[in-house]
Design a protein around this motif. Sequence first.
Motif, mmCIF file in Angstrom:
data_model
loop_
_atom_site.group_PDB
_atom_site.id
_atom_site.type_symbol
_atom_site.label_atom_id
_atom_site.label_comp_id
_atom_site.label_asym_id
_atom_site.label_seq_id
_atom_site.Cartn_x
_atom_site.Cartn_y
_atom_site.Cartn_z
ATOM 1 N N CYS A 16 35.055 -92.329 30.101
ATOM 2 C CA CYS A 16 33.714 -92.605 29.754
ATOM 3 C C CYS A 16 32.582 -92.565 30.736
ATOM 4 C CB CYS A 16 34.002 -94.253 29.187
ATOM 5 S SG CYS A 16 35.145 -94.392 27.679
ATOM 6 N N CYS A 60 41.611 -95.454 25.685
ATOM 7 C CA CYS A 60 41.353 -95.098 26.879
ATOM 8 C C CYS A 60 41.260 -96.381 27.949
ATOM 9 C CB CYS A 60 39.788 -94.723 26.929
ATOM 10 S SG CYS A 60 39.025 -94.293 28.323
ATOM 11 N N CYS A 113 39.934 -96.168 31.180
ATOM 12 C CA CYS A 113 39.286 -95.650 32.306
ATOM 13 C C CYS A 113 38.686 -96.734 33.071
ATOM 14 C CB CYS A 113 38.260 -94.313 31.714
ATOM 15 S SG CYS A 113 36.707 -95.383 30.943
ATOM 16 N N CYS A 125 36.643 -99.115 30.735
ATOM 17 C CA CYS A 125 37.198 -99.759 29.584
ATOM 18 C C CYS A 125 37.959 -100.800 30.049
ATOM 19 C CB CYS A 125 38.014 -98.846 28.858
ATOM 20 S SG CYS A 125 37.033 -97.401 27.994
HETATM 21 ZN ZN LIG Z 1 37.065 -95.486 28.797
#
Ligand SMILES: [Zn+2]
Length: 353
Positions: A163, A217, A219, A222
């Motif tokens: 993201c 997700c 990442c 997140c």
């Molecule tokens: Zn993410």
Amino acid sequence: MDTQKPAEESNIEPAGVGSEAPTTKSVNSEFFVIKPSPGKGLGAFATSDIKYGTRILAEWPIIRVEKYEYTLADINSAFDSMSAADKDIFWALHSCHGQDPAKWPAQGPNPGLPDELRERIAEQHAARVADAPSILSVFQANCMPFRAGGGVYAVASRFNHACMPNVAFAWNDNIQKLTLHAARDVRAGEELFVSYCDELQPKEVRAWSLAHYGFACECEVCADDGVEGSPGFKHRVNREKLQCLADVVNAISIDHIPFAMHFGPSHANQRLMALFEVLSIMKEENMFGSQMCIVYRELAMVCEEKGDYDNAVVAARKELETYLRIMGPDSPMIPRAVALARRLKSRTVEEVK
Ligand SMILES: [Zn+2]
């Protein structure tokens, strides 16, 4: 795009400079290798420091459809015309099948939609919840831009999602290739990520978009976004601020609406302040993609409206500079950005006269 399948389940070897993989093309890149990414199957990793704006890949798809709202029949027909070697590469990619139907709306597509669209949604849903991979489930999981439609790429489709991506992609009609550029300075060894969703959106909306690719997700944006003091929390706050500047966010989302339409022509100062705030948050969030170009363009327009031609030129040049970095000098976006900068520059000359 290869996001979910654990490396040990993958039937292809990591492909990179000097290594021959049996079922996919070797990646002869001076910038990256394709190799296992923990928990994400394969991914692309920088092999040297890469400067912001470097073109790291330009690629033609192995399968393609020229319309945006493609159907199962379109995909199957495109698959039939692929070479045997490209089909092998295709089947080695991630598939988004095997998802839990309970996580998707039980009532199916909205009955108010046109029949063709409802059928298309139903086909894609069936591919996602099926037990086995299909041409459509692989296509959906790996689809990237191709002309006005979509395509799957032997190499670009291997890049995983984040993201806060460090790579920007765009279809370039002038050279008839998908291009990938470093969207910031990247250090050797870092994984290279693109974004599969509109990363300006809040986590819940991003999660919904990403579920279509068959993964959740985790990442750095997140992860732990509810834990105060964590990096994820800071990202959440920043993206919520962008949502508070909702009119600006609308102006820079995919369906671009000129910013002036939101505020009317008499609120130039208000728009200017909102745009500066958006720019500041985007820089903090490392959002140096095409959305930033749109913000600079809007900024140039607002400055022009205020009669501040010098700063209008500065903003227009920032738009041009950003497009050069994320799409390259051969991008169709460049003449448009050059034309704006020149037009505004001519107004500063008029002022002096
Ligand atoms: Zn993410």
